[in-house]
Design a protein around this motif. Structure first.
Motif, PDB file in Angstrom:
ATOM      1  N   LEU A   3       0.788  -1.099  -0.086  1.00 56.23           N
ATOM      2  CA  LEU A   3      -0.066   0.012  -0.043  1.00 56.23           C
ATOM      3  C   LEU A   3       0.976   0.988   0.124  1.00 56.23           C
ATOM      4  CD1 LEU A   3      -2.582  -0.998   2.624  1.00 56.23           C
ATOM      5  CD2 LEU A   3      -3.061  -0.936   0.157  1.00 56.23           C
ATOM      6  N   GLN A  26      -6.215   9.224   1.464  1.00 59.90           N
ATOM      7  CA  GLN A  26      -6.197   7.940   0.814  1.00 59.90           C
ATOM      8  C   GLN A  26      -6.985   7.826  -0.525  1.00 59.90           C
ATOM      9  OE1 GLN A  26      -9.045   6.176   3.862  1.00 59.90           O
ATOM     10  NE2 GLN A  26      -7.734   6.682   5.630  1.00 59.90           N
ATOM     11  N   ASP A  51     -15.044   2.004   0.025  1.00 63.17           N
ATOM     12  CA  ASP A  51     -14.124   1.564  -0.203  1.00 63.17           C
ATOM     13  C   ASP A  51     -13.236   1.253   1.137  1.00 63.17           C
ATOM     14  OD1 ASP A  51     -11.574   0.802  -2.055  1.00 63.17           O
ATOM     15  OD2 ASP A  51     -10.775   2.423  -0.887  1.00 63.17           O
ATOM     16  N   ASP A  52     -13.215   1.923   2.231  1.00 60.15           N
ATOM     17  CA  ASP A  52     -12.953   1.570   3.423  1.00 60.15           C
ATOM     18  C   ASP A  52     -13.291   0.285   3.956  1.00 60.15           C
ATOM     19  OD1 ASP A  52     -11.352   2.975   5.795  1.00 60.15           O
ATOM     20  OD2 ASP A  52     -13.270   2.621   6.610  1.00 60.15           O
ATOM     21  N   CYS A  85     -11.658  -2.366   2.035  1.00 54.66           N
ATOM     22  CA  CYS A  85     -10.346  -2.655   2.434  1.00 54.66           C
ATOM     23  C   CYS A  85     -10.002  -3.201   3.930  1.00 54.66           C
ATOM     24  CB  CYS A  85      -9.754  -1.563   2.324  1.00 54.66           C
ATOM     25  SG  CYS A  85      -9.386  -0.811   0.655  1.00 54.66           S
ATOM     26  N   LYS A  88     -10.547  -6.857   3.713  1.00 55.48           N
ATOM     27  CA  LYS A  88      -9.556  -7.451   2.790  1.00 55.48           C
ATOM     28  C   LYS A  88      -8.310  -7.322   3.576  1.00 55.48           C
ATOM     29  CE  LYS A  88      -7.344  -6.821  -1.421  1.00 55.48           C
ATOM     30  NZ  LYS A  88      -7.207  -6.067  -2.777  1.00 55.48           N
ATOM     31  N   TYR A  89      -7.811  -6.600   4.190  1.00 55.14           N
ATOM     32  CA  TYR A  89      -6.336  -6.172   4.910  1.00 55.14           C
ATOM     33  C   TYR A  89      -6.534  -6.372   6.360  1.00 55.14           C
ATOM     34  CZ  TYR A  89      -4.951  -4.210   0.330  1.00 55.14           C
ATOM     35  OH  TYR A  89      -4.652  -4.208  -0.926  1.00 55.14           O
ATOM     36  N   TRP A 128      -5.048  -2.827   7.818  1.00 55.84           N
ATOM     37  CA  TRP A 128      -5.682  -1.510   7.058  1.00 55.84           C
ATOM     38  C   TRP A 128      -5.946  -0.470   8.309  1.00 55.84           C
ATOM     39  CZ3 TRP A 128      -6.509   0.719   2.870  1.00 55.84           C
ATOM     40  CH2 TRP A 128      -7.302   1.594   2.562  1.00 55.84           C
TER      41      TRP A 128
END
Length: 424
Positions: free
Chosen positions: A343, A353, A396-397, A400, A403-404, A408
């Motif tokens: 990232l 971001q 998106d937050d 993510c 996902k992370y 994140w």
């Protein structure tokens, strides 16, 4: 492979239904609230609105068969151009079933062909030959909404066929919500990917053609192309460049959330086919019947604002695309994640971001400035776009974070601001 959706967006089915009705309605409101017969001020004549809505003839007046046939011809032209014009085939991101979607890259060629035909019409027959988009605005608007609803319904029904890969957010089991949000991830007809096709061709190119038609309308009213105002030329130039840049950089689309995550339903269909060409061209339509002369000083200032926004937008997207393709010419800093991906935490992407959203918003503001401040309606796009991008940032937050995970949280401590550095 196709787990059921357990979390709703837009407040679930009631919100999806509300947006499905309000989005098309807003496009009509913008026309009837701001046209050459009124002052384009946000005042509501309740009696007149009620009288119109209760009049069956008024509802029928929204449909124009000639405009619908021309719009259908335009859509067919875009399909034929996609099929006939040469273009490379690009492989999309890896899908969760291990496969890939393939995309033909010739949107910019389609754009040039459409511009060539339009230029030929205007050169040979004069600007009055291309004012039809102004004259039949409501008819074209209705035709685009009908096309969006038709495609959303067709894709929803087709999503029930065996083997269809569904969008993770569009498999709720509620027909209203799934029709709106998009049930199938990548609906296609043969090798034609419907979602990416609609994102770049029929609506985006039509946006520029509408602007040209508005300039032609102003030229006819003012006695020739030479009398088109500097404000109209600015809007044409700014939005032409924005569209041309997006079409020329077509492969960048295939890593966006719209393509990789969202299904194709009424939300994207009406956004691509109706909202983009008929809302984003509001400034040009306003200037067609309300010409504004800016002069050199104000013109230079507005150009500076637009260039500033474009510098941010293109610089941020350039850094992101280079990094995703394994390049890092600026030696930008990044953090490693447990997923094995990286990232960015410096350059434009260290300031916020979503610095590309910031550039987009600055440009949107510059597009409205040529109309000056006689009406707030021409600034509707900027306000809407701010809400849209803030909503997209939150989506998106959330994605993510799933996902992370903890990475994140760590990332957000390093890059604190969401869109506006030091503000938000």
């Amino acid at each position: 492979m196709n787990p059921p959706t357990t979390q709703y967006e837009f407040l679930g089915p009631p919100g999806a239904l509300a947006v499905s009705l309000l989005a098309p309605a807003t496009t009509y409101v913008l026309f009837f609230a701001c046209n050459e017969n009124n002052a384009c001020l946000p005042a509501v004549d309740t009696d007149r609105v009620v009288a119109a809505l209760s009049d069956r003839d008024w509802w029928f007046s929204l449909w124009d068969t000639d405009a619908a046939l021309i719009y259908l011809g335009w859509y067919v032209f875009c399909i034929l151009a996609w099929a006939i014009l040469p273009g490379d085939w690009v492989k999309g991101t890896t899908l969760r079933n291990g496969g890939h979607q393939w995309y033909k890259i010739n949107a910019f060629s389609t754009f040039l062909l459409a511009l060539g035909i339009t230029s030929g019409i205007i050169f040979n027959f004069g600007p009055q030959a291309f004012t039809i988009l102004y004259e039949k605005w409501v008819g074209f608007l209705t035709a685009s909404i009908a096309m969006a609803a038709f495609q959303a319904t067709l894709c929803y029904v087709a999503s029930f066929r065996s083997g269809a890969l569904l969008a993770l957010g569009g498999n709720s089991g509620n027909p209203i919500y799934d029709w709106f949000i998009g049930r199938q991830l990548n609906p296609s007809i043969g090798s034609l990917d419907i979602k990416s096709f609609n994102e770049l061709r029929p609506g985006l190119i039509l946006w520029v053609l509408i602007n040209i038609s508005m300039a032609c309308e102003q030229a006819v009213r003012r006695g020739g192309i030479q009398n088109v105002t500097d404000s109209m030329w600015l809007v044409l130039a700014f939005q032409f460049w924005y569209v041309a840049d997006g079409l020329y950089n077509e492969p960048a689309l295939f890593t966006t959330m719209d393509i990789t995550t969202d299904g194709f339903g009424f939300m994207l269909a009406v956004g691509d086919l109706t909202w983009v060409p008929f809302v984003y061209s509001l400034q040009a339509r306003y200037l067609a019947f309300h010409p504004v002369e800016l002069g050199p000083i104000r013109t230079a200032g507005i150009i500076a604002v637009n260039l500033f926004g474009y510098w941010i937008f293109r610089g941020a997207n350039g850094e992101k695309n280079d990094f995703r393709n394994g390049k890092n010419p600026k030696n930008l800093k990044y953090m490693d994640t447990k997923r094995g991906t990286k990232l960015l935490i410096s350059g434009w992407w260290g300031l916020s971001q979503h610095p590309n959203y910031l550039g987009d918003l600055v440009m949107a503001f510059a597009w409205s400035l040529p109309t000056l401040f006689d009406t707030p309606i021409t600034y509707f796009y900027v306000c809407y776009f701010l809400v849209l991008l803030m909503h997209r940032q939150r989506r998106d937050d959330e994605a993510c974070h799933k996902k992370y995970g903890d990475d994140w949280i760590k990332y957000k401590k390093l890059v604190r601001y969401r869109i506006f550095p030091y503000i938000y």
